[in-house]
Design an enzyme around this catalytic site. Structure first.
Site, short mmCIF file in Angstrom:
data_model
loop_
_atom_site.label_atom_id
_atom_site.label_comp_id
_atom_site.label_asym_id
_atom_site.label_seq_id
_atom_site.Cartn_x
_atom_site.Cartn_y
_atom_site.Cartn_z
CG ASP A 60 6.11 9.34 -10.36
OD1 ASP A 60 6.08 9.57 -8.71
OD2 ASP A 60 5.77 8.40 -10.86
CG ASP B 123 -2.06 0.86 1.28
OD1 ASP B 123 -2.74 0.50 -0.14
OD2 ASP B 123 -2.43 1.74 2.22
P1 IMP Z 1 -1.37 2.10 -4.67
O1 IMP Z 1 -0.82 1.71 -3.64
O2 IMP Z 1 -0.93 1.46 -5.92
O3 IMP Z 1 -3.36 1.67 -4.62
O4 IMP Z 1 -1.43 3.59 -5.00
C1 IMP Z 1 -2.17 4.28 -3.84
C2 IMP Z 1 -1.99 6.17 -4.51
O5 IMP Z 1 -0.45 6.14 -4.14
C3 IMP Z 1 -1.88 6.20 -5.94
O6 IMP Z 1 -2.94 6.11 -6.62
C4 IMP Z 1 -1.26 7.54 -6.70
O7 IMP Z 1 -2.04 8.56 -6.00
C5 IMP Z 1 -0.25 7.49 -5.43
N1 IMP Z 1 1.28 6.87 -5.73
C6 IMP Z 1 1.72 6.03 -4.62
N2 IMP Z 1 2.88 5.37 -5.31
C7 IMP Z 1 3.32 6.87 -6.20
C8 IMP Z 1 4.65 6.96 -6.60
O8 IMP Z 1 5.52 5.74 -6.59
N3 IMP Z 1 4.13 8.13 -7.59
C9 IMP Z 1 3.10 9.15 -7.37
N4 IMP Z 1 2.30 8.22 -7.13
C10 IMP Z 1 1.79 7.55 -6.32
#
Ligand code: IMP
Length: 196
Positions: free
Chosen positions: A152, A68
Site C-alpha cells: 500500500d 488470493d
Molecule cells: P494474501 O492474498 O493475503 O496472501 O496476500 C498476498 C500478498 O499480496 C500480501 O502479503 C501483500 O503483500 C499483497 N497484497 C494483497 N493485497 C494487497 C493490498 O490491498 N495492499 C497491499 N498489498 C497487498
C-alpha cells in the site's frame, strides 16, 4: 443456520465476510481445522484461491470461501504476482518486499501496476465459483503514508489516491478486494445454492 467457512487465518478478512453473509454462520477455518495449511502451488491467483477453497471443502464437507491476492507490475512481467507475500524470500516482511520492489524498479520509467483479488466459493456437490477484482495504478518512488499493509505505501491509484493515506473502510470502497466481494455479494444464484 447454514455454516460458511472462511479459508483464511486473517481476522480482518473473516470480518469482511461476516458483513456479507448475513443470516449465515461465518467461521474461520482455524476454529475447525487448526492445522489447515495448503501449499500455494498455482501460477495464478485464481488457481491458488481454488486450491484453498476446494481443499477445505473436501476436508469439512461444508461451503468454503477463500481468497488470493497480490500485486502485478507491468515492467516486471507481472511480478511479484502470486509471490507477492514472499517476494523478498525467506523471512519476507512488508518492508523487505517494498524495498525489493523499489530496487527492481530503479531506473525504470514504466511504473504501471495493478492489484488483483480472486475469491473462490466451493459448495459441496457444486462447481467452484470465482469472483475477481482489480485496482490499477502506479508504483511510487518512495513510500507514502502510514496506513494500509503490504505494498500500500508504494501504490497510487489511477485516480491519484495514495493507498498509504486512506483508511481500510475507504480502501474497501475502491480496492480489488472490495470489487471481488461486491461481485460475490451480487451473485444471487450462488446464495440460492448456499441456502439449499
Ligand atoms: P494474501 O492474498 O493475503 O496472501 O496476500 C498476498 C500478498 O499480496 C500480501 O502479503 C501483500 O503483500 C499483497 N497484497 C494483497 N493485497 C494487497 C493490498 O490491498 N495492499 C497491499 N498489498 C497487498
Amino acid at each position: 443456520m447454514t455454516k460458511i467457512v472462511i479459508a483464511s487465518g486473517n481476522q480482518g478478512k473473516i470480518n469482511d465476510f461476516k458483513a456479507i453473509f448475513e443470516g449465515f454462520e461465518v467461521v474461520g477455518i482455524k476454529e475447525l481445522l487448526p492445522e489447515f495449511e495448503v501449499e500455494e502451488t498455482g501460477t495464478t491467483f485464481r488457481e491458488n484461491a481454488i486450491l484453498k477453497s476446494e481443499a477445505a471443502k473436501e476436508a469439512l464437507n461444508l461451503p468454503v470461501v477463500s481468497d488470493d491476492s497480490g500485486l502485478s507490475v507491468e515492467a516486471l512481467e507481472g511480478r511479484p504476482g502470486v509471490y507477492s507475500a514472499r517476494y523478498s524470500g525467506e523471512g519476507a516482511t512488508d518492508e523487505k518486499n517494498n524495498q525489493k520492489l523499489l530496487e527492481e524498479l530503479e531506473g525504470i520509467d514504466n511504473r504501471a501496476a495493478y492489484f488483483t483479488c480472486v475469491l473462490a466459493l466451493s459448495i459441496p456437490g457444486e462447481e467452484t465459483l470465482t469472483y475477481e477484482g482489480t485496482l490499477a495504478g502506479e508504483i511510487l518512488h518512495e513510500p507514502h503514508g502510514d496506513k494500509g499493509f503490504g505494498y500500500d505505501p508504494l501504490f497510487k491509484t489511477l485516480k491519484g489516491i495514495y493507498l498509504g493515506e486512506i483508511t481500510s473502510e475507504e480502501k474497501g470502497e475502491i480496492s480489488h478486494r472490495g470489487k471481488a466481494l461486491e461481485k460475490l455479494m451480487n451473485d444471487t444464484k450462488a446464495f440460492d445454492k448456499l441456502k439449499k
